[in-house]
Design a protein around this motif. Structure first.
Motif, short mmCIF file in Angstrom:
data_model
loop_
_atom_site.label_atom_id
_atom_site.label_comp_id
_atom_site.label_asym_id
_atom_site.label_seq_id
_atom_site.Cartn_x
_atom_site.Cartn_y
_atom_site.Cartn_z
N ASP A 1 93.77 36.28 66.60
CA ASP A 1 93.24 36.93 67.81
C ASP A 1 91.87 36.37 68.23
O ASP A 1 91.57 36.29 69.41
N ASP B 1 97.66 47.97 69.08
CA ASP B 1 97.36 46.80 69.90
C ASP B 1 97.68 46.94 71.39
O ASP B 1 97.76 45.94 72.09
N SER C 1 92.93 44.29 66.41
CA SER C 1 93.28 45.63 65.93
C SER C 1 93.19 45.71 64.41
O SER C 1 92.84 46.76 63.86
N ASP D 1 98.86 39.92 65.83
CA ASP D 1 98.14 41.17 65.63
C ASP D 1 99.06 42.37 65.77
O ASP D 1 99.01 43.33 65.00
N HIS E 1 92.29 47.50 70.53
CA HIS E 1 91.01 46.88 70.91
C HIS E 1 91.04 46.36 72.34
O HIS E 1 90.30 45.45 72.68
N HIS E 2 91.95 46.91 73.16
CA HIS E 2 92.01 46.54 74.57
C HIS E 2 91.38 47.64 75.42
O HIS E 2 91.08 48.72 74.92
MN LIG Z 1 95.20 42.16 69.31
#
Ligand SMILES: [Mn+2]
Length: 302
Positions: free
Chosen positions: A146, A72, A116, A13, A94-95
């Motif tokens: 992912d 990411d 992401s 990713d 997306h964390h």
């Molecule tokens: Mn990722």
């Protein structure tokens, strides 16, 4: 020129998002942008790049004095050298939100989705920019990786919608692609123990201290039975040499969704009550570090 760069120990990713985001910045915004990577690509990423017919990004040395776009991650511990003297102009991630700060307003696209690249797909749609076949393959590869072929609890409807549309553009058989990708992902043959520990190692701050948590994905625990002892020794070495309070490795069987968590370090005693044998916690129904492994560790270490 905007340097688009993913995190340290880059996964698929991180690499695919950097490449795709650089194209999106050029096509949708007319900016000059280049994708960079903080390390060599894994064999899984190499497989995706080959399917897409795209070269791996150049290695990022330092971003001091540059405009930077993060993909990411938003943690400084995962950022390239010189980030303190760089200007962060954008984020796609997306964390959980990390500790980056900026001096100027920035564009931040942070969604709780599986990948992401899912966000990037929706950004292409939002800006009405055409998605090339190469970019479709890159995004699809990252999403399949992912979300562990849509099996991870991190996978959302937005990921599925993106993957379906990208499959059409890529013109490939999704089932076959998932099978092939999972095979490359779980192939650890010939890899050294320290490279397995490093492969996806993430460093997290906890107060004044740091812990590291890595993850490898396999198709059967037989693949690592003869490596566990050496992995534990390697984890221990990381603690003594780099001062981490805990170093852990999630060994995740993607066929059964069982994770064997190996751990070492001063804070090991906090996990002892949960261990099935010395320095090993068995975690049922656990595929995701972000949504399962790390939140659990945070609570126990807290
Ligand atoms: Mn990722």
């Amino acid at each position: 020129m905007i340097q688009v760069v993913g995190h340290t120990n880059p996964d698929s990713d991180s690499i695919c998002s950097a490449l795709v985001a650089a194209d999106w910045l050029k096509a949708a915004r007319g900016y000059e942008a280049v994708a960079l990577a903080q390390g060599e690509v894994t064999s899984e990423t190499a497989f995706i790049l080959e399917q897409a017919g795209v070269q791996a990004p150049a290695i990022c040395e330092s971003v001091a004095g540059q405009k930077v776009w993060l993909v990411d991650y938003t943690d400084l511990t995962q950022a390239p050298r010189g980030i303190e003297e760089a200007e962060i102009v954008g984020i796609v991630d997306h964390h959980r939100l990390g500790d980056v700060t900026t001096t100027n307003p920035l564009e931040a696209w942070i969604w709780p989705v599986g990948c992401s690249c899912t966000i990037l797909y929706h950004l292409f749609k939002m800006e009405n920019v055409e998605i090339t076949r190469a970019n479709a393959v890159l995004m699809l590869g990252a999403i399949v990786s992912d979300t562990v072929a849509f099996r991870s609890p991190t996978c959302t409807e937005k990921d599925r919608v993106a993957a379906e549309a990208l499959t059409d553009i890529a013109g490939i058989n999704l089932d076959a692609f998932c099978d092939q990708l999972m095979q490359v992902k779980t192939n650890i043959e010939g890899l050294s123990v320290d490279s397995l520990v490093d492969r996806d190692l993430k460093k997290y701050p906890m107060g004044e201290d740091f812990v590291v948590v890595g993850q490898i994905e396999i198709a059967s625990f037989d693949q690592v039975d003869d490596k566990v002892e050496a992995m534990q020794a390697e984890l221990k070495k990381r603690c003594t040499e780099e001062g981490f309070k805990l170093s852990a490795l999630m060994v995740t069987n993607i066929a059964t969704s069982v994770t064997k968590l190996l751990f070492q370090g001063e804070w090991s005693e906090k996990l002892a009550a949960h261990a099935s044998e010395a320095n090993i916690v068995m975690m049922e129904n656990t595929l995701s570090r972000k949504k399962q492994g790390w939140p659990w560790l945070q609570t126990v270490l807290g």
